[in-house]
Design an enzyme around this catalytic site. Structure first.
Site, PDB file in Angstrom:
ATOM      1  N   ASP A  72       0.856  -1.188   0.000  1.00  0.00           N
ATOM      2  CA  ASP A  72       0.000   0.000   0.000  1.00  0.00           C
ATOM      3  C   ASP A  72       0.891   1.237   0.000  1.00  0.00           C
ATOM      4  O   ASP A  72       2.105   1.158   0.204  1.00  0.00           O
ATOM      5  CB  ASP A  72      -0.878  -0.065   1.259  1.00  0.00           C
ATOM      6  N   GLU A  88       2.795   5.014  -4.126  1.00  0.00           N
ATOM      7  CA  GLU A  88       2.798   5.912  -5.298  1.00  0.00           C
ATOM      8  C   GLU A  88       4.136   6.662  -5.494  1.00  0.00           C
ATOM      9  O   GLU A  88       4.372   7.053  -6.645  1.00  0.00           O
ATOM     10  CB  GLU A  88       1.655   6.920  -5.171  1.00  0.00           C
TER      11      GLU A  88
END
Length: 697
Positions: free
Chosen positions: A344, A347
């Site tokens: 998770d 990005e």
């Protein structure tokens, strides 16, 4: 298109050779015009122009590159990752779609977690011919759809690297594309089962209470997740010794019950734990594996994410990082025997802009042109500085590849931790080709009715992007769900290929055992339907791995000449033969769905549908989910594949591959759509008893 005199960044993907030796067999011609410069690609068979840059607007500057192409029609699909409101693009009034990985909950128009600069076009009203285009670039970019119709790609770096895929149908084009970027992995069979998770169980006793509820209702499931609340101070590779005391032993108990456990790992590593107490940071510093600050080239950039203190960011393109990450995961597995990993915040996410001390004022952090549609006033909003130093380039070039680089390191590590097993990785940030290594979920969605529809669109798009192991957080991640909303979402989510109920911190409980007996039993029934169909779903993943075919499929892939199917995005298929038409609205007693022309059978009753090629309106209750089976359809090692072939009066089975050495022990076979009752039935030459329903045939 590149400048031969200047070395520029190119996306470091391993792709098949584009050797032109077979170009003469292709169904297209390519023409180059020097003044003014343009490129034209035409089909030989039809003369249709499928790529044409004669519109103008070509620019090649250091940090501003742009190319436009005419589109053959407005049947345009793809471009991601976004939360699109329709599967087919409808807005061509200079609509901009941003692509730059971002920690951003799904909302309309926003650039989200991954980047997929691929689009698909059907070439006209009365043809199934289609083509797709991949713009292989990882810099901050946007695609603009304009009225001509046309598409314009604008990017802030790299080169203009386009790949064009043609086919006689949209399904064929996507299959060609997926064969090029890499065919998807096959999940372990258990990973196709139902899964529960939440951020904020907050204690092992609470986890055990939820699991006991699932068991009391006999709700089928295969996987339990651990989110960051099981960690000590939210530090990777740690366990809270108070609230989660006994977690490793409990995971072993789950294994004894035939269940599996997936743990979360975020990339951010805390930088200020007591020296010698946190090997993830100490060993990382010793091996120089973190992304460095451009102001101090030998020291890590410091940001802020979930772990206590500040945070550093591993550079997964660094070969030393992959060994560091693998060793940490293998060693942690000796304490907590997880079966897969959920990555998770990759990005990468950052809770401060750039770093704890900001970013330098230069052309990397403050670009001459920031694509208008990309969220934030600067590119480093919610992430790290663009001039941060990685082993193969600046973060400016590698930002949207961060999740990709972590995924490759993680699947290698979890398989090393689980030797002899395939394991599984679920990643939030993705890039073309990532379906070879892991699956994806659609992020921190909202507990709202429209999200059900949007999740179908997103799942269909990711199948098109070559990531068929896909789904949304069932019942929604953000916000308190509602009873009917969650129940309808369970009925939909039972048919995501990645089927997980997950929600956020401090929201109400929403697992299937968390409401009442009716809710639990309805959820159980629809999940049992999923489990009955798992052999079919698993076979579809096998086919996807072998051929590049999609698993969760839009109707237009099977019925490309049916113009109604070209815009349907509230229904979907598993493969070619199983149609799901979930109820997506609140409080309805009637539901309308479309049945394409052909033979269809009601899954629940076996009855053949009397009318097709039109919309069907049916009465529904809270317990209804319309499912149909399509008539007139039929496909290294360690797997078993049995092929069934039906001819007039005969059903034959043949073991194609028997890597597990299993025995064929079918309990029963159901044959639908018989015009007349059979007189006798033989199995391997022996007459057997049978039942025939004259009303359902």
């Amino acid at each position: 298109i590149y400048d031969p005199s200047v070395r520029r960044f190119e996306v470091p993907l391993e792709l098949p050779s584009t050797n032109s030796s077979n170009a003469g067999n292709a169904d297209f011609d390519v023409q180059f015009i020097t003044t003014p410069f343009s490129i034209s690609v035409k089909r030989k068979s039809t003369g249709a122009t499928i790529f044409d840059t004669a519109l103008g607007g070509f620019v090649f500057e250091d940090q501003f590159l742009q190319l436009s192409s005419k589109l053959t029609s407005r049947y345009v699909y793809g471009l991601g990752e976004h939360e699109h409101r329709s599967f087919k693009h409808e807005n061509f009034t200079w609509k901009r779609w941003p692509m730059f990985s971002r920690d951003q909950p799904p909302e309309e128009d926003h650039n989200l977690y991954g980047v997929h600069p691929f689009y698909l076009v059907m070439e006209g009203e009365n043809t199934s011919n289609s083509h797709g285009v991949l713009f292989l670039n990882s810099n901050a970019m946007e695609a603009t759809l304009s009225p001509n119709p046309a598409i314009t790609f604008t990017t802030t770096g790299g080169i203009l690297d386009f790949y064009i895929f043609s086919g006689d149908s949209p399904a064929a084009v996507v299959q060609n594309y997926i064969n090029f970027i890499g065919k998807p992995f096959v999940p372990p069979y258990w990973a196709l089962g139902f899964q529960i998770s939440r951020y904020g169980y907050n204690s092992l006793s609470r986890v055990q209470q939820v699991m006991a509820g699932m068991k009391s209702y006999n709700i089928p499931m295969d996987i339990l997740y651990g989110d960051i609340d099981y960690m000590r101070h939210r530090l990777d590779f740690t366990i809270d010794p108070i609230n989660y005391n006994g977690l490793p032993e409990y995971v072993n108990e789950l294994h004894d019950q035939g269940l599996h456990y997936i743990t979360i790992l975020d990339p951010a590593i805390s930088d200020n734990q007591t020296r010698g107490t946190y090997p993830a940071y100490d060993d990382g510093i010793a091996n120089g594996i973190f992304i460095n600050d451009s102001r101090t080239p030998n020291a890590p950039l410091i940001g802020k994410v979930w772990p206590r203190g500040n945070a550093t960011f591993p550079d997964y393109f660094n070969v030393h990082t992959r060994k560091w990450w693998r060793d940490l995961i293998v060693n942690f597995h000796e304490t907590l025997s997880f079966d897969g990993i959920w990555i998770d915040m990759n990005e990468p996410a950052n809770f401060v802009a750039g770093s704890v001390i900001g970013c330098l004022n230069n052309t990397w952090n403050h670009v001459p042109y920031k694509p208008v549609s990309i969220m934030g006033d600067v590119l480093y909003n919610k992430t790290i500085c663009m001039d941060a130093l990685q082993s193969i380039s600046k973060h400016y070039d590698l930002h949207s590849l961060y999740g990709h680089s972590q995924l490759l390191a993680t699947i290698d590590a979890t398989r090393a931790a689980n030797p002899g097993k395939r394991s599984v990785v679920i990643t939030r940030s993705t890039y073309p080709g990532d379906g070879q290594y892991g699956g994806h979920w659609l992020g921190d969605n909202y507990s709202r009715w429209p999200s059900l529809h949007f999740s179908i669109i997103g799942s269909l798009e990711f199948n098109m992007f070559g990531i068929p192991y896909i789904g949304a957080d069932i019942c929604g991640y953000t916000g308190d769900t509602k009873y009917e909303l969650c129940l309808r979402w369970m009925q939909l989510g039972a048919f995501y290929t990645f089927s997980r109920n997950h929600n956020g911190y401090d929201f109400i409980r929403q697992d299937p055992a968390g409401f009442d007996t009716t809710f639990a039993l309805v959820s159980r029934e629809v999940l049992l339907t999923r489990y009955r169909l798992l052999p079919y779903l698993y076979t579809l993943f096998h086919e996807s791995r072998m051929t590049g075919a999609t698993v969760m499929r839009p109707l237009m892939f099977e019925f490309p000449l049916d113009k109604v199917c070209r815009t349907i995005d509230r229904q979907f298929l598993w493969g070619a033969a199983f149609l799901i038409s979930p109820v997506l609205h609140q409080g309805v007693t009637e539901w309308t769905y479309y049945l394409p022309a052909g033979r269809w059978f009601d899954y629940h009753t076996g009855a053949e549908m009397s009318s097709t090629g039109r919309n069907i309106t049916t009465h529904v209750t809270l317990f209804s989910v319309p499912l149909h089976i399509r008539g007139d359809t039929y496909k290294n090692g360690e797997y078993a594949l049995t092929e069934f072939v039906a001819t007039s009066g005969t059903l034959q089975s043949r073991v194609v591959t028997n890597g597990y050495g299993y025995e064929n022990n079918l309990d029963y076979v159901t044959v639908l759509g018989l015009a007349n009752p059979p007189t006798t039935i033989y199995v391997d030459g022996v007459q057997v008893n049978f039942n025939f329903n004259p009303s359902l045939k």
